[in-house]
Structures are given as structure tokens and as C-alpha cells.
Design a protein around this motif. Structure first.
Motif, mmCIF file in Angstrom:
data_model
loop_
_atom_site.group_PDB
_atom_site.id
_atom_site.type_symbol
_atom_site.label_atom_id
_atom_site.label_comp_id
_atom_site.label_asym_id
_atom_site.label_seq_id
_atom_site.Cartn_x
_atom_site.Cartn_y
_atom_site.Cartn_z
ATOM 1 N N GLY A 1 0.842 -1.185 0.000
ATOM 2 C CA GLY A 1 0.000 0.000 0.000
ATOM 3 C C GLY A 1 0.882 1.240 0.000
ATOM 4 O O GLY A 1 2.077 1.185 0.328
ATOM 5 N N ILE A 2 0.305 2.389 -0.352
ATOM 6 C CA ILE A 2 1.097 3.620 -0.487
ATOM 7 C C ILE A 2 1.823 3.956 0.814
ATOM 8 O O ILE A 2 3.041 4.171 0.831
ATOM 9 C CB ILE A 2 0.190 4.794 -0.907
ATOM 10 C CG1 ILE A 2 -0.358 4.579 -2.319
ATOM 11 C CG2 ILE A 2 0.953 6.107 -0.832
ATOM 12 C CD1 ILE A 2 -1.354 5.633 -2.763
ATOM 13 N N LEU A 3 1.079 4.001 1.923
ATOM 14 C CA LEU A 3 1.696 4.377 3.194
ATOM 15 C C LEU A 3 2.720 3.331 3.638
ATOM 16 O O LEU A 3 3.819 3.683 4.097
ATOM 17 C CB LEU A 3 0.623 4.564 4.266
ATOM 18 C CG LEU A 3 1.126 5.025 5.631
ATOM 19 C CD1 LEU A 3 1.847 6.369 5.525
ATOM 20 C CD2 LEU A 3 -0.039 5.129 6.626
ATOM 21 N N PHE B 1 -1.274 15.989 -2.643
ATOM 22 C CA PHE B 1 -1.071 15.490 -4.002
ATOM 23 C C PHE B 1 -2.269 14.676 -4.497
ATOM 24 O O PHE B 1 -2.168 13.980 -5.513
ATOM 25 C CB PHE B 1 0.189 14.610 -4.068
ATOM 26 C CG PHE B 1 1.469 15.380 -4.211
ATOM 27 C CD1 PHE B 1 1.690 16.178 -5.318
ATOM 28 C CD2 PHE B 1 2.452 15.303 -3.228
ATOM 29 C CE1 PHE B 1 2.873 16.890 -5.453
ATOM 30 C CE2 PHE B 1 3.641 16.002 -3.360
ATOM 31 C CZ PHE B 1 3.846 16.809 -4.471
ATOM 32 N N LYS B 2 -3.370 14.735 -3.784
ATOM 33 C CA LYS B 2 -4.630 14.076 -4.164
ATOM 34 C C LYS B 2 -4.468 12.551 -4.236
ATOM 35 O O LYS B 2 -4.913 11.893 -5.187
ATOM 36 C CB LYS B 2 -5.152 14.634 -5.494
ATOM 37 C CG LYS B 2 -5.485 16.124 -5.401
ATOM 38 C CD LYS B 2 -6.104 16.665 -6.663
ATOM 39 C CE LYS B 2 -6.449 18.141 -6.501
ATOM 40 N NZ LYS B 2 -7.035 18.726 -7.711
ATOM 41 N N LEU B 3 -3.821 12.002 -3.208
ATOM 42 C CA LEU B 3 -3.714 10.553 -3.026
ATOM 43 C C LEU B 3 -4.219 10.211 -1.622
ATOM 44 O O LEU B 3 -3.448 9.762 -0.764
ATOM 45 C CB LEU B 3 -2.259 10.095 -3.202
ATOM 46 C CG LEU B 3 -1.661 10.184 -4.594
ATOM 47 C CD1 LEU B 3 -0.160 9.870 -4.546
ATOM 48 C CD2 LEU B 3 -2.358 9.235 -5.559
ATOM 49 N N PRO B 4 -5.514 10.427 -1.367
ATOM 50 C CA PRO B 4 -6.035 10.251 -0.006
ATOM 51 C C PRO B 4 -6.223 8.797 0.415
ATOM 52 O O PRO B 4 -6.409 8.520 1.604
ATOM 53 C CB PRO B 4 -7.385 10.979 -0.059
ATOM 54 C CG PRO B 4 -7.810 10.844 -1.487
ATOM 55 C CD PRO B 4 -6.556 10.891 -2.303
ATOM 56 N N ASP B 5 -6.216 7.858 -0.549
ATOM 57 C CA ASP B 5 -6.377 6.447 -0.210
ATOM 58 C C ASP B 5 -5.006 5.852 0.088
ATOM 59 O O ASP B 5 -4.313 5.347 -0.790
ATOM 60 C CB ASP B 5 -7.058 5.695 -1.364
ATOM 61 C CG ASP B 5 -7.352 4.234 -1.019
ATOM 62 O OD1 ASP B 5 -6.973 3.794 0.091
ATOM 63 O OD2 ASP B 5 -7.947 3.537 -1.862
ATOM 64 N N PHE B 6 -4.605 5.902 1.370
ATOM 65 C CA PHE B 6 -3.250 5.509 1.749
ATOM 66 C C PHE B 6 -3.002 4.011 1.621
ATOM 67 O O PHE B 6 -1.856 3.577 1.618
ATOM 68 C CB PHE B 6 -2.959 5.952 3.191
ATOM 69 C CG PHE B 6 -3.268 7.386 3.474
ATOM 70 C CD1 PHE B 6 -2.988 8.364 2.537
ATOM 71 C CD2 PHE B 6 -3.850 7.765 4.676
ATOM 72 C CE1 PHE B 6 -3.279 9.700 2.783
ATOM 73 C CE2 PHE B 6 -4.141 9.088 4.943
ATOM 74 C CZ PHE B 6 -3.865 10.068 3.991
ATOM 75 N N SER B 7 -4.060 3.226 1.524
ATOM 76 C CA SER B 7 -3.899 1.776 1.451
ATOM 77 C C SER B 7 -3.885 1.245 0.012
ATOM 78 O O SER B 7 -3.679 0.055 -0.206
ATOM 79 C CB SER B 7 -5.019 1.078 2.234
ATOM 80 O OG SER B 7 -6.287 1.393 1.675
ATOM 81 N N LYS B 8 -4.090 2.128 -0.958
ATOM 82 C CA LYS B 8 -4.117 1.704 -2.353
ATOM 83 C C LYS B 8 -2.774 1.101 -2.745
ATOM 84 O O LYS B 8 -1.715 1.640 -2.424
ATOM 85 C CB LYS B 8 -4.425 2.902 -3.258
ATOM 86 C CG LYS B 8 -4.719 2.525 -4.705
ATOM 87 C CD LYS B 8 -5.188 3.745 -5.497
ATOM 88 C CE LYS B 8 -5.558 3.380 -6.927
ATOM 89 N NZ LYS B 8 -6.035 4.562 -7.685
ATOM 90 N N LYS B 9 -2.799 -0.020 -3.456
ATOM 91 C CA LYS B 9 -1.556 -0.713 -3.795
ATOM 92 C C LYS B 9 -0.770 0.052 -4.867
ATOM 93 O O LYS B 9 -1.340 0.649 -5.773
ATOM 94 C CB LYS B 9 -1.851 -2.133 -4.270
ATOM 95 C CG LYS B 9 -2.314 -3.058 -3.145
ATOM 96 C CD LYS B 9 -2.379 -4.504 -3.603
ATOM 97 C CE LYS B 9 -2.726 -5.419 -2.430
ATOM 98 N NZ LYS B 9 -2.725 -6.850 -2.814
#
Length: 624
Positions: free
Chosen positions: A84-86, A119-127
Motif C-alpha cells: 500500500g502507499i503508506l 497530491f490528491k492521493l487520499p487512499d493511503f492503502s491503495k496498492k
């Protein structure tokens, strides 16, 4: 100010090719430096040496100020596709976080989330594997900025970013009290962020304080002075030559020092400075272009329920120059592939009933409407990922024309160079040559500024201004768009495309006028409510329009649409206020984790809603 970095006597070569040799320079605290050099001269190699990713051939010395923190943004970000992103950022920065206590770790994670949200990436769990190239770049930049490093080293930070992301990064770097060394081709970004230009030219470093325009002026002055000195040397050489020829006795004994000096003068006199630049003259011209280019009638395209194009109708005209802008993932490249016919039947279904019947089993997109292409159309399509060279092929294998290669800065000693050994900019230049030498009459450039140096970009712009066919440019480079296009297709999301007549800067000014109008309306409403509570909400839209705070409109919407427009303006104001409040609460650092997660998710929802409502507002307010 203290010196953050001192460089002495570093060199780099690859085989017989010398990138730079025995160079040195100094960077002080607060310097924000743009490094400029032609492609293939070692900009990326230099940054990698400074970041400890590579080494100097000549030893030399690289001295950073003790205890300063350094962060390096490479062009390619190494990531785990399944993370995920985070999680990716946290694992990637393990060296940084290993010494943090719980409070510092919490603050670091909070900063990451703030930048990702910005940066408009609020879904921190997105792969990571689900992200576009531009989104991956935003993740890499978020990781860098969250580290709060004292010294940032950035290699082409704007590559693959959409314009909104560039402007967000630009705003942060402009305000930040950091020291910066970066390679960039984006001239607006350079001007707005940097206070110094450093040029690497023929093995030497030249430093110019000020903006890009000042650099151009001072560089021209430097070259003129150099050539003037060369003329003086030639006059001295002429006198020495006369002496050398005068008598045999003059060339013996104690006059030997003059003979040595003569040879030194001869070498210096031959060094007239002439810049070699790419020449488009020999690829100029186009194939004959008929009256029909590409006609689109009620064209829609979607994957499942997601629309990339919705009821688009437009006939492209001869000689027009159109720019395409919009966020990453809005469908710009998809649009180009559709109108050029690059999608194959296994990628596209044109039967709506068949598509509905197959349901989720169908991995193709559904295309409806009509796309007609002219019989004389000859398309040249420069793609972001269109280079399919065999890395073992030589430059001459790719383009078997030594004259044209020379005009595109591939001299004779490079003809046997393997493509895999070329720099990113050199490969891009070679790819561009393969497109232009076919003499297309419809030229499509998808992010052409990535990896091209500034000098090449300036020359390319001059060529494109005189291009005698139809030109379509997909780009995030504001300077490039401003110089070339007549109008813009603005990709608003959900398949909606708006046609804006004018340059990109004019479009941004238009949007800012609207935002300023919103603020004025909100202020007028509050003032009216205080003075006369009974009249709250009445007449304020007209008041705002009369004051000139909203852009002029050619035709007014219908009464029903006018009421919808009013409601949209109120909704947008409310969403903006809610977003500001949430961002303030996130920045406070006092929210518990669950509340922070909720706030971040809500900001993502607000961004989506705002985009939808702004799109509808633009549609109504620009109604013809």
C-alpha cells in the motif's frame, strides 16, 4: 551563510565518452539551484555521485556540512507493487525512522499523509501496482518532502506529474526554507522555485544568480566575451606567425620559449565558441493534408462504469494547434489512442448489447459514436512510452542516415553507440527524429518535454510554431503550452472535456478569477447578513457579477440552470470551507489515529465532489 556542499575535482566517463572532468563548485545554505546542461553531458550522473549512488572516476572530494539531512529524488522510484502507499513509504524510509521515538514516528507518518492528501492521493492503502506513473512520482515526492531534509537533490521532479501536482510542489518548494539542487526542463517551475542557475558546459561549471531569463542573457554575454578574447588571440597569433616565418635563426636558441607560446596561441585561437544545437530544418515539411482530419461525433468510451470519454463531438481542423491538459488518469492518453485508431479489437468493443451481456467478464472498453479519419491523414505519434528500441542496436541501426543524425546531435563517433548506453534525453531525441523524418501531417506529442534538455525544447518550440500540419500536444509543461497552442481540451474527469480558447496561463487566470469571485461573493453574503439578516442570500450573486469579480459570460444559462449555478457556487464554498477546516485539524497533530483516518478519507471525498461540481459549474457558466 554556511556552505552546505563543497565539490572538488570530480570526473565521470563511460568508456571513451567523458561526461565531465575535474569539476568543482560550492552550494550554500538557502541556495535553490537549477542544474542545466545538454542531454548526455552527465547531469544525472553528477546528482547520483552527490547522493552517494555513484562514484567519481578521479577521486576528488565531496564535503557536506556536518549533520545536515540529505534527501535524493531519482527519476525512477523503486517500490514493491503489492505494498500500500503508506506502507511503501514507511518501509522505504526505514533508515530514517529506525532512530525515531514514538512521538517522532507519529509526526512523520502525519506529514506523509498531509503530503499525499495535498497530491490528491487520499487512499493511503491503495496498492502501488494500481497507480499511474504520475501517481508513483507523487508518492516518491511525498516521501522526500515528509523527511524534512535540509538539502534536497531532485532529478527531473516534474516528469510525469500533472499540472495540479506541479503547482502544488512548486508552491511548497517556493515557501520552504530548504537548500535545493535539481535538474529540470520546466522553465516556469525553474523561474518560480530557483534563485540560481548552474550550467555544466564543456567540462566547466558556470553559476548565474537570478532567474532563467538572467541566465540566458549572462550566458550569451559570456560566450560573446570568450569569442572576443579569441579574436584578440588571433591577432597576436598572426604577429607570432610572421616572426616564426621571418628567419631560420629566429627559431633557435633562446627563442624556444616563443615557439612554445606560439603553439599554445594556435590552440587557443582555434577555440571559437559555437553552440551545436538540434536542427529541424531537414525534417521540416509535411505530407499533403486534405480537408478532413479527424471527425468525432457523439463519442463515448468506458471501462465498466468508469467513463474516459462522454458524448464528445469535435472536428479537427487543418493547421490548428490544440493542447490537452488534465489530471493523471483523466483519460488523455486513452483519448489519443481512440482518435488515432491505436486500440485493437481485443481492447475495444463497439457493440453495446454484447458488452452488457458479457458484463464483468469483458475486459475490453466500450466505444460508441463515430470517429472518421481523412484519407490523406499521415499521423506521427510521439508517445510517452513509445520507444521500443533494441538496446543492442546502434544509433545508425535505428536511423540509417548519418546526415540527419548529425543534425540531431549524433556525431560520427556516436553512430556505433548502442541505444542502451544513451542517456534518457538522447534516446528521446533519437525517437523524435524517427517520428519527424516520416513527415506527418498530423503530429501528436504525448508529454514531449520529458527528458529533453531546455535548449532542445526551445528549438523544438520554434519548429512546431511553423509546423504546417495539425498539432495535438498532451503536456504538463506550462511554458511549452503557452508558446504553441491556440486552444485547450480540458479533461475534467468522468469523460467530460471542455474546449477553452486561449493559452494555459489564460485558462489558469480564468479559474483564478472564478475563485476570486467566489471569495468576494462569500464576503458579500456575510456582510449582507450582518446588515440585514432578513435579506440573507438574496441578490448577492448579481452583486458579485456586477462588481466584475466573475469572468464575463457570452450567454446566460436558462432560469433553471441559473438557480443550479447559484447552488453549485454555494456548495463549492461550503466544500472549500470544510476542506480547510479538516486540513487545519490534521495539521494540528492532536487528532487520534481513527479521527485522522476519517478526516483524510473525507478530504478525498471532498476533492472528488469539488471536481464534479466545478465541472458542472464550468459547463453551465460557459454555455453558448
Amino acid at each position: 551563510m554556511p556552505s552546505y556542499l563543497q565539490i572538488e575535482n570530480i570526473s565521470k566517463s563511460y568508456g571513451p565518452k567523458v561526461l565531465f572532468e575535474h569539476i568543482g563548485f560550492n552550494i550554500n545554505e538557502g541556495d535553490k539551484i537549477a542544474l542545466i546542461a545538454p542531454n548526455g553531458t552527465g547531469k544525472t550522473s553528477l546528482l547520483r555521485i552527490l547522493a552517494g549512488k555513484d562514484s567519481s572516476d578521479s577521486g576528488g572530494r565531496i564535503t557536506f556540512l556536518k549533520d545536515i539531512r540529505i534527501a535524493f529524488l531519482e527519476q525512477e522510484y523503486d517500490f514493491d507493487p503489492e505494498s500500500g502507499i503508506l506502507s511503501q513509504i514507511m518501509s522505504h524510509s526505514a533508515a530514517l525512522t529506525s532512530s525515531m521515538d514514538q512521538e517522532s514516528l507519529w509526526q512523520y507518518e502525519l506529514r506523509i499523509k498531509q503530503f499525499l492528501t495535498g497530491f490528491k492521493l487520499p487512499d493511503f492503502s491503495k496498492k502501488m501496482k494500481e497507480l499511474s506513473g504520475g501517481e508513483v512520482k507523487r508518492v516518491a515526492i511525498s516521501e522526500m518532502l515528509a523527511s524534512e531534509a535540509d538539502f534536497l537533490i531532485m532529478d527531473e521532479p516534474t516528469n510525469h506529474l500533472d499540472i495540479d501536482a506541479i503547482e502544488f510542489l512548486e508552491g511548497w518548494l517556493t515557501r520552504a526554507r530548504c537548500t535545493l539542487l535539481m535538474v529540470t526542463h520546466d522553465r516556469y517551475f525553474l523561474d518560480n522555485v530557483c534563485n540560481t542557475v548552474m550550467e555544466m558546459d564543456r567540462g566547466a561549471i558556470y553559476v548565474y544568480k537570478g532567474n532563467y531569463l538572467n541566465y540566458l542573457e549572462k550566458r550569451e554575454e559570456r560566450i560573446a566575451n570568450y569569442n572576443a578574447e579569441t579574436d584578440k588571440v588571433r591577432n597576436i597569433l598572426r604577429r607570432e606567425l610572421e616572426w616564426m616565418r621571418s628567419t631560420p635563426q629566429a627559431r633557435t636558441g633562446k627563442a624556444k620559449y616563443r615557439i612554445d607560446a606560439f603553439h599554445e596561441l594556435a590552440e587557443r585561437a582555434s577555440q571559437v565558441r559555437t553552440d551545436k544545437t538540434v536542427s529541424f530544418a531537414d525534417v521540416a515539411g509535411t505530407s499533403r493534408l486534405g480537408t478532413k482530419i479527424i471527425n468525432c461525433k457523439d463519442v463515448s468510451f468506458r471501462y465498466g462504469d468508469k467513463y474516459y470519454l462522454s458524448h464528445f463531438t469535435y472536428n479537427f481542423q487543418r493547421y490548428e494547434k490544440v493542447g490537452i491538459v488534465g489530471r493523471n488518469g483523466a483519460g488523455k492518453s486513452t483519448f489519443i489512442n481512440l482518435i488515432t485508431g491505436n486500440y485493437t479489437p481485443d481492447m475495444v468493443c463497439t457493440d453495446a448489447e454484447e458488452y452488457a451481456e458479457r458484463g464483468k467478464e469483458d475486459t475490453r472498453g466500450l466505444l460508441t459514436g463515430v470517429i472518421e479519419r481523412g484519407e490523406s491523414l499521415k499521423i506521427g505519434y510521439y508517445r510517452q512510452s513509445g520507444m521500443s528500441f533494441n538496446p543492442e542496436d546502434t544509433v545508425l541501426d535505428v536511423v540509417n542516415d548519418t546526415y540527419l543524425l548529425g543534425r540531431f546531435l549524433f556525431p560520427h563517433d556516436m553512430l556505433d553507440s548502442k541505444v542502451g548506453r544513451l542517456s534518457g534525453g538522447e534516446r528521446r531525441r533519437l525517437y523524435l527524429l524517427t517520428i519527424l523524418m516520416r513527415k506527418p501531417n498530423l503530429l501528436i506529442l504525448d508529454e514531449p518535454t520529458n527528458d529533453l534538455d531546455i535548449v532542445t525544447l526551445n528549438i523544438l518550440e520554434e519548429y512546431l510554431k511553423e509546423f504546417s500540419g495539425t498539432l495535438i500536444i498532451v503536456s504538463h509543461d506550462r511554458h511549452f503550452l503557452d508558446r504553441l497552442v491556440d486552444h485547450l481540451f480540458v479533461f475534467c474527469g468522468d469523460g467530460v472535456i471542455k474546449d477553452f480558447t486561449g493559452s494555459y496561463s489564460e485558462y489558469r487566470a480564468y479559474i483564478k478569477d472564478y475563485e476570486a469571485g467566489q471569495k468576494a461573493l462569500a464576503k458579500a453574503e456575510k456582510s449582507s447578513e450582518k446588515k440585514n439578516p432578513a435579506s440573507a442570500g438574496k441578490g448577492n450573486l448579481r452583486q458579485g457579477q456586477d462588481s466584475g469579480t466573475l469572468p464575463a459570460r457570452k450567454n446566460k444559462p436558462s432560469y433553471k440552470e441559473q438557480r443550479e449555478l447559484e447552488q453549485l457556487e454555494k456548495d463549492l464554498e461550503s466544500l472549500a470551507a470544510e476542506k480547510a477546516a479538516l486540513e487545519e485539524s490534521i495539521s494540528s497533530g492532536t487528532l487520534p489515529y481513527d479521527k485522522l483516518q476519517q478526516a483524510s478519507e473525507r478530504i478525498g471525498e471532498i476533492i472528488t465532489l469539488t471536481d464534479e461540481k466545478e465541472t458542472r459549474w464550468l459547463e453551465l457558466s460557459c454555455r453558448q
